[in-house]
Motif scaffolding. Structure first.
Motif, PDB file in Angstrom:
ATOM      1  N   ALA A 129       0.836  -1.208   0.000  1.00 32.50           N
ATOM      2  CA  ALA A 129       0.000   0.000   0.000  1.00 32.50           C
ATOM      3  C   ALA A 129       0.870   1.257   0.000  1.00 32.50           C
ATOM      4  CB  ALA A 129      -0.936  -0.021   1.210  1.00 32.50           C
ATOM      5  N   LEU A 130       1.946   1.226   0.767  1.00 25.97           N
ATOM      6  CA  LEU A 130       2.883   2.356   0.772  1.00 25.97           C
ATOM      7  C   LEU A 130       3.514   2.536  -0.610  1.00 25.97           C
ATOM      8  CD1 LEU A 130       5.044   2.095   4.032  1.00 25.97           C
ATOM      9  CD2 LEU A 130       3.808   4.115   3.229  1.00 25.97           C
ATOM     10  N   LYS A 133       1.176   4.086  -3.164  1.00 29.89           N
ATOM     11  CA  LYS A 133       1.050   5.534  -2.956  1.00 29.89           C
ATOM     12  C   LYS A 133       2.305   6.270  -3.443  1.00 29.89           C
ATOM     13  CE  LYS A 133      -2.279   6.022   0.807  1.00 29.89           C
ATOM     14  NZ  LYS A 133      -3.189   7.084   0.367  1.00 29.89           N
ATOM     15  N   GLY A 136       2.384   6.524  -7.063  1.00 26.92           N
ATOM     16  CA  GLY A 136       1.277   7.287  -7.658  1.00 26.92           C
ATOM     17  C   GLY A 136       0.207   6.425  -8.305  1.00 26.92           C
ATOM     18  N   TYR A 137       0.126   5.149  -7.949  1.00 28.17           N
ATOM     19  CA  TYR A 137      -0.932   4.293  -8.498  1.00 28.17           C
ATOM     20  C   TYR A 137      -2.146   4.306  -7.581  1.00 28.17           C
ATOM     21  CZ  TYR A 137       2.690   2.449 -11.519  1.00 28.17           C
ATOM     22  OH  TYR A 137       3.693   2.331 -12.438  1.00 28.17           O
ATOM     23  N   ASP A 138      -3.303   4.186  -8.201  1.00 29.25           N
ATOM     24  CA  ASP A 138      -4.552   4.193  -7.451  1.00 29.25           C
ATOM     25  C   ASP A 138      -4.927   2.756  -7.041  1.00 29.25           C
ATOM     26  OD1 ASP A 138      -6.923   5.040  -6.377  1.00 29.25           O
ATOM     27  OD2 ASP A 138      -8.009   4.891  -8.269  1.00 29.25           O
ATOM     28  N   GLN A 140      -5.677  -0.511  -4.782  1.00 25.58           N
ATOM     29  CA  GLN A 140      -6.153  -0.871  -3.454  1.00 25.58           C
ATOM     30  C   GLN A 140      -5.458  -2.171  -3.040  1.00 25.58           C
ATOM     31  OE1 GLN A 140      -8.548   0.918  -1.569  1.00 25.58           O
ATOM     32  NE2 GLN A 140      -8.115   2.434  -3.173  1.00 25.58           N
ATOM     33  N   LYS A 166      -1.317   6.513   7.245  1.00 20.41           N
ATOM     34  CA  LYS A 166      -2.614   6.943   6.673  1.00 20.41           C
ATOM     35  C   LYS A 166      -2.978   6.159   5.410  1.00 20.41           C
ATOM     36  CE  LYS A 166      -2.437  11.728   8.412  1.00 20.41           C
ATOM     37  NZ  LYS A 166      -1.342  11.549   9.360  1.00 20.41           N
ATOM     38  N   LEU A 167      -2.868   4.833   5.510  1.00 20.64           N
ATOM     39  CA  LEU A 167      -3.038   3.988   4.318  1.00 20.64           C
ATOM     40  C   LEU A 167      -4.527   3.742   4.020  1.00 20.64           C
ATOM     41  CD1 LEU A 167      -0.072   1.497   4.783  1.00 20.64           C
ATOM     42  CD2 LEU A 167      -0.201   3.571   3.377  1.00 20.64           C
ATOM     43  N   ASP A 168      -5.136   4.740   3.407  1.00 20.21           N
ATOM     44  CA  ASP A 168      -6.556   4.592   3.066  1.00 20.21           C
ATOM     45  C   ASP A 168      -6.751   3.777   1.786  1.00 20.21           C
ATOM     46  OD1 ASP A 168      -5.552   6.536   1.407  1.00 20.21           O
ATOM     47  OD2 ASP A 168      -6.810   8.152   2.196  1.00 20.21           O
ATOM     48  N   ASN A 169      -5.660   3.240   1.253  1.00 25.15           N
ATOM     49  CA  ASN A 169      -5.760   2.278   0.139  1.00 25.15           C
ATOM     50  C   ASN A 169      -5.608   0.836   0.644  1.00 25.15           C
ATOM     51  OD1 ASN A 169      -3.071   2.640   0.804  1.00 25.15           O
ATOM     52  ND2 ASN A 169      -2.313   2.549  -1.306  1.00 25.15           N
ATOM     53  N   SER A 225     -11.228   7.870   4.010  1.00 24.01           N
ATOM     54  CA  SER A 225     -10.084   8.693   3.648  1.00 24.01           C
ATOM     55  C   SER A 225      -9.223   9.029   4.869  1.00 24.01           C
ATOM     56  CB  SER A 225     -10.632   9.921   2.917  1.00 24.01           C
ATOM     57  OG  SER A 225     -10.079  11.065   3.333  1.00 24.01           O
TER      58      SER A 225
END
Ligand SMILES: Cc1ncc(C[n+]2csc(CCOP(=O)(O)OP(=O)(O)O)c2C)c(N)n1
Ligand SMILES: [Mg+2]
Length: 274
Positions: A129-130, A133, A136-138, A140, A166-169, A225
């Motif tokens: 997940a990090l 981010k 820059g990939y969306d 999940q 803050k891993l909201d993905n 989020s």
């Protein structure tokens, strides 16, 4: 896929996983059955940019099966989706097979992370997940963890990191079936409320019936989020097979031919009733 189709698919996946375990003569039917519904929703509805023709596609969503002993359920899905031939399922747990008893990302197309040594998957998922981010990939990232597995220490370090970064993905799914290898969680190491624990760590917590399709879909679809999401999925170990449900002895045992026939018949009936 619509919910009725997803449910039909789950019957197929359950049958396929049980046949595989019977053929191998060993494996983990109870914990495989409890995750079939969440895996079915993930692979046939939720995961984006996954492509059997390009299993390493960089912007794909990731699925980490931390409770790796439930692998037969995952293999049944990956074969159905075309990551490898369905015939290969009969090689489960054989020497030289690409389908080992626990997930191996270097061997099996479609497997995103190694697993089986319990407690490690959440850390892998935090890294993925990090990484998504940072690049820059969306994407999940989903990780499925057993409730007994949460007796390990490492997941709690990963939980702190997931909130800190803050891993909201990241969606952390607990297969809260109440049982583990030697008995109930309460007997072995009572963990209390996972809802309270993960809320205290700073997750957005959603508590659901983890074998219910409407609830699974709503939980996956909920947008969060600034913090990671934890879905506490209350499931039934052995779900779908009457003699296995909530029976700890089906944690790690192969079926006899007679019991396999009975299980397949029950699942055929469930499928026909949909
Ligand atoms: C580090 C580690 N210790 C022990 C095991 C052996 N083991 C395999 S499954 C299991 C029980 C896991 O219980 P749970 O996470 O609740 O899984 P489920 O009920 O979903 O099958 C254990 C102890 C293991 N795979 N890894
Ligand atoms: Mg369990």
């Amino acid at each position: 896929m619509e919910i009725r189709e997803l449910k039909k698919k789950s019957c197929e996946i359950r049958k396929s996983a049980l046949k595989m375990i019977r053929h191998a003569g060993s494996g983990h039917p109870g914990g495989s059955m409890s995750v079939v519904d969440m895996l079915t929703v993930l692979y046939y509805r939720q995961l984006k940019n996954i492509d059997p023709a390009d299993p390493h596609r960089i912007d794909r969503d990731r699925m980490v099966l931390s409770k790796g002993h439930a692998n037969p359920a995952l293999y049944a899905i990956l074969a159905d989706k075309g990551y490898f031939p369905v015939e290969e399922l009969s090689t489960l747990r054989q020497i030289g097979s690409r389908l080992q008893g626990h997930p191996d990302r270097s061997k099996t197309p479609g497997v995103d992370a190694c697993g089986g040594s319990l407690g490690q998957g959440p850390s892998v998922a935090v890294g993925l997940a990090l990484g998504a981010k940072a690049a820059g990939y969306d994407s999940q990232v989903y990780v499925i963890v057993g409730d007994g597995e949460l007796e390990e220490g490492q997941p709690w370090e990963a939980a702190m990191s997931a909130v800190q970064f803050k891993l909201d993905n990241l969606t952390w799914i607990i297969d809260n079936n109440g049982l583990q290898i030697m008995g109930s969680n309460d007997e072995v190491m009572g963990s209390g409320s996972f809802e309270d624990k993960f809320r205290a760590f700073g997750f957005e917590v959603i508590s659901i019936d983890g074998n219910d399709y409407e609830q699974l879909i709503a939980a996956f679809d909920k947008k969060v989020s600034g913090k990671p999401k934890c879905i506490v999925a209350h499931t039934i170990k052995g779900k779908g097979v009457s003699f296995m449900e909530n029976e700890v002895k089906w944690h790690g045992a192969a079926l006899t031919d007679e019991l396999l026939d009975q299980a397949l018949k029950e699942l055929d009936e469930q499928e026909a009733a949909l």
